[in-house]
Design an enzyme around this catalytic site. Structure first.
Site, short mmCIF file in Angstrom:
data_model
loop_
_atom_site.label_atom_id
_atom_site.label_comp_id
_atom_site.label_asym_id
_atom_site.label_seq_id
_atom_site.Cartn_x
_atom_site.Cartn_y
_atom_site.Cartn_z
N HIS A 147 -11.05 3.93 10.91
CA HIS A 147 -10.16 3.58 9.80
C HIS A 147 -10.66 4.25 8.53
O HIS A 147 -11.84 4.63 8.41
CB HIS A 147 -10.14 2.05 9.63
CG HIS A 147 -9.01 1.55 8.79
ND1 HIS A 147 -7.71 1.92 8.98
CD2 HIS A 147 -9.00 0.71 7.72
CE1 HIS A 147 -6.93 1.32 8.10
NE2 HIS A 147 -7.70 0.57 7.31
N ASP B 209 -7.30 -1.49 0.71
CA ASP B 209 -6.81 -0.87 1.94
C ASP B 209 -5.31 -0.63 1.82
O ASP B 209 -4.50 -1.53 2.10
CB ASP B 209 -7.12 -1.76 3.15
CG ASP B 209 -6.84 -1.06 4.47
OD1 ASP B 209 -6.24 0.04 4.45
OD2 ASP B 209 -7.24 -1.59 5.52
N CYS C 279 -3.86 5.84 8.43
CA CYS C 279 -4.82 5.42 7.41
C CYS C 279 -5.33 6.56 6.55
O CYS C 279 -5.49 6.41 5.33
CB CYS C 279 -5.98 4.68 8.07
SG CYS C 279 -6.88 5.65 9.30
#
Length: 656
Positions: A457, A473, A413
């Protein structure tokens, strides 16, 4: 034997038996074990080696380690701790020094006095482990560490016959069980203080959790950390997994390597909420000042402040279990207008990542500043460009984003959020990085969401005209399972054991126990204590009432314990029981014990009255006195021998 040796033996006690020394070593080993999670690996290994070598050396040839070896070891320990931590003060260096000195104390432990001093300090060191972790497992470890302590102290008592290790440890386990009711009572009524009785610098203790800085690769330690970060209970049904984004840090500044959470303005952006969800968070200690919030928070808990980027912070770090309630928006319009913060949201370091910047400028010219088209193109690049999700990516060089986008094309991430944000800024789209937690495990048994450190994250936010700051995202474009199924599924290919159903079930059931412990024990604060007597009609329990309860309860427990001990001694004392049997035999022979007559005087009188059994009675008298008064607890073999002699004794009638 010289008078000096005589004097030393009288002061320090006799030499340790092999069993007493073994139990002392076991005590030190338990101390080292409970401190091992926060000690340096080299120190744990080194002290364990010292324990093993000392045990082996005494087995071969009892005797103290010479001073020429002991003193350099002490100096080396101190120097190593100062070199590692920069000081000997604070929790981590202080604990390291205390455990190290305790183990080195074993080098000169040869007598009972030496052992008692070391064991007493071991008790302090055991309790000090709770300064680092007050969880259920850590507390049970400290409690178990008391078993060898009690066994070692018992083995140091006079007239103790050798026994197996299990027989040495069993009385200690009984003592701990008997003391449990009084411990629970004291825990409930001892007045809580607003601050601890002692203080220690806290910056020396490394904590696991998110940081106010991020660079690609930093989160690796979090993504493999299975420890809980927080637990969340919702007033209604839990939101869908795709909406479970917990906001922690909003990062603006980028120097080509590191993103930093220093906002260009102080006030939080206005927010328009289209839905609301209320929930309660139990945040575990992490050493940070930020309070994770679902979506964007609409309120501020007590003692917290709302900063730029709708980030919740508090003045003091979260060093203890913290509970707070919030109302958040899952779907919102955040920062509909963009003012002076536009420039910081577009800033990029000069001279770095030329290929990435060129690609972003190409998109800006091609799409004529159409933000939605630019975002879609970037996500399509990640989805179709041969990128892969992995927790062990290749290292990046000076032009990190160029290396990632055009060479390695693998990461997790942090890599995708960082690269996406840089691309957006290069394309003229205001963007920033957000870190926090995503997803979690919904525990149906406990009816709460368990968020672990491995759920950490990073994602991006871009500013769109008419929409404000919008969450994007990019990791979901590469590995959709990261959002739809969670971190475990995303990284399952590299950790297949992580997805075993039985293991996950065991972990999540165990967390229910931990949650109960955190709520009922660690979280038992002064506020909950003041409501302790509410079921009995007392609205507020002040410290004076608690003090009276403590005194009354202590007297009650003390009286019960004393009565139980006296009744038990009268009922099962084998030496006294055997003496009573001897008295009955002598009474039938005509020598009854008089009121107030001691056993020594009585048996001497009986020996005079029965001259034919004088020697047998004198031997029984001496053996009884030895059993009752030579030590705290007689040896089992001596008791059996005394009872056998009393059973075999046949008293003749006294001739009148």
């Amino acid at each position: 034997m010289s008078w000096r040796v005589h004097w030393r033996r009288r002061v320090e006690g006799p030499l340790l038996t092999p069993r007493s020394f073994d139990l002392t070593v076991l005590t030190m080993l338990m101390v080292l074990a409970v401190h091992a999670p926060h000690l340096q690996v080299w120190l744990t290994f080194g002290l364990g080696s010292v324990l093993a070598l000392r045990w082996w050396q005494r087995r071969r040839a009892p005797g103290k380690t010479p001073a020429w070896l002991k003193l350099p070891l002490i100096a080396l320990l101190t120097l190593a701790i100062v070199t590692t931590y920069g000081t000997v003060f604070g929790r981590a260096p202080g604990a390291s020094l205390a455990v190290g000195l305790l183990v080195l104390k074993l080098l000169e432990t040869e007598t009972a006095r030496d052992a008692r001093v070391g064991i007493a300090f071991a008790c302090f060191a055991l309790m000090a482990a709770l300064l680092f972790d007050q969880g259920l497992a850590a507390t049970l470890g400290v409690a178990l560490g008391l078993l060898p302590v009690l066994a070692a102290l018992r083995s140091l008592e006079p007239a103790q016959a050798p026994a197996t290790l299990s027989r040495q440890l069993l009385p200690g386990l009984t003592l701990l069980a008997v003391s449990l009711p009084l411990t629970l009572f004291a825990f409930a009524v001892v007045p809580r203080l607003s601050t601890p009785l002692w203080g220690a610098p806290q910056d020396d203790q490394a904590r696991t959790g998110l940081s106010s800085e991020m660079s690609p690769g930093d989160m690796t330690r979090l993504l493999v950390d299975d420890s809980p970060a927080m637990r969340v209970s919702f007033d209604t049904a839990p939101p869908p997994r795709g909406d479970l984004y917990f906001r922690a840090f909003v990062m603006w500044n980028y120097d080509g390597t590191v993103w930093r959470a220093s906002a260009p303005y102080a006030k939080p952006e206005p927010v328009g909420a289209t839905d609301r969800v209320s929930y309660a968070v139990t945040l575990l200690p992490n050493g940070q000042r930020v309070l994770p919030a679902l979506g964007v928070p609409l309120g501020v808990p007590d003692g917290a402040m709302l900063r730029a980027g709708r980030v919740l912070t508090r003045e003091k770090p979260v060093d203890d279990l913290l509970r707070y309630r919030l109302t958040s928006a899952l779907h919102y319009r955040l920062g509909a207008t963009l003012g002076p913060e536009r420039a910081p949201a577009l800033e990029l370091p000069a001279g770095l990542n030329p290929r990435t910047l060129a690609l972003g400028r190409e998109w800006r010219e091609h799409f004529h500043g159409d933000t939605a088209a630019i975002v879609g193109t970037a996500l399509a690049l990640f989805h179709d460009g041969g990128f892969s999700y992995t927790l062990t990516p290749a290292p990046l060089g000076r032009d990190a984003m160029d290396d990632f986008l055009f060479s390695t094309r693998e990461g997790f991430c942090e890599h995708y959020a960082s690269a996406f944000t840089v691309l957006m800024r290069a394309a003229g789209v205001p963007a920033r990085v957000v870190t926090g937690y995503q997803g979690g495990f919904w525990n149906r048994m406990g009816n709460y969401l368990l968020v672990r450190q491995s759920d950490a994250h990073a994602w991006s936010e871009v500013w769109m005209t008419g929409h404000g700051w919008v969450r994007v995202d990019p990791t979901a474009a590469v590995r959709p399972e990261r959002v739809s199924l969670g971190a475990a599924a995303a990284g399952g290919g590299e950790r297949p054991w992580y997805q075993d159903a039985w293991l996950q079930n065991l972990r999540n059931r165990w967390d229910i126990v931990n949650r109960w412990w955190d709520k009922g024990v660690v979280g038992f604060d002064a506020l909950r204590q003041r409501g302790l007597l509410t079921p009995f009609g007392v609205e507020q329990t002040d410290n004076q009432t608690l003090a009276w309860l403590l005194v009354a309860g202590s007297l009650l427990f003390g009286g019960i314990g004393l009565a139980w001990a006296m009744a038990r001694r009268q009922r099962i004392d084998p030496a006294l029981s055997a003496l009573r049997r001897l008295e009955r035999k002598l009474a039938r022979a005509g020598v009854a014990r008089r009121r107030g007559e001691g056993p020594q005087h009585y048996l001497r009188r009986a020996a005079r009255a029965l001259p034919g059994q004088r020697e047998a009675l004198r031997a029984l008298m001496e053996q009884y006195l030895q059993l009752r008064y030579a030590g705290d607890e007689p040896a089992d073999e001596s008791l059996r021998d005394f009872r056998r002699k009393v059973r075999d004794f046949r008293a003749a009638r006294v001739v009148q």
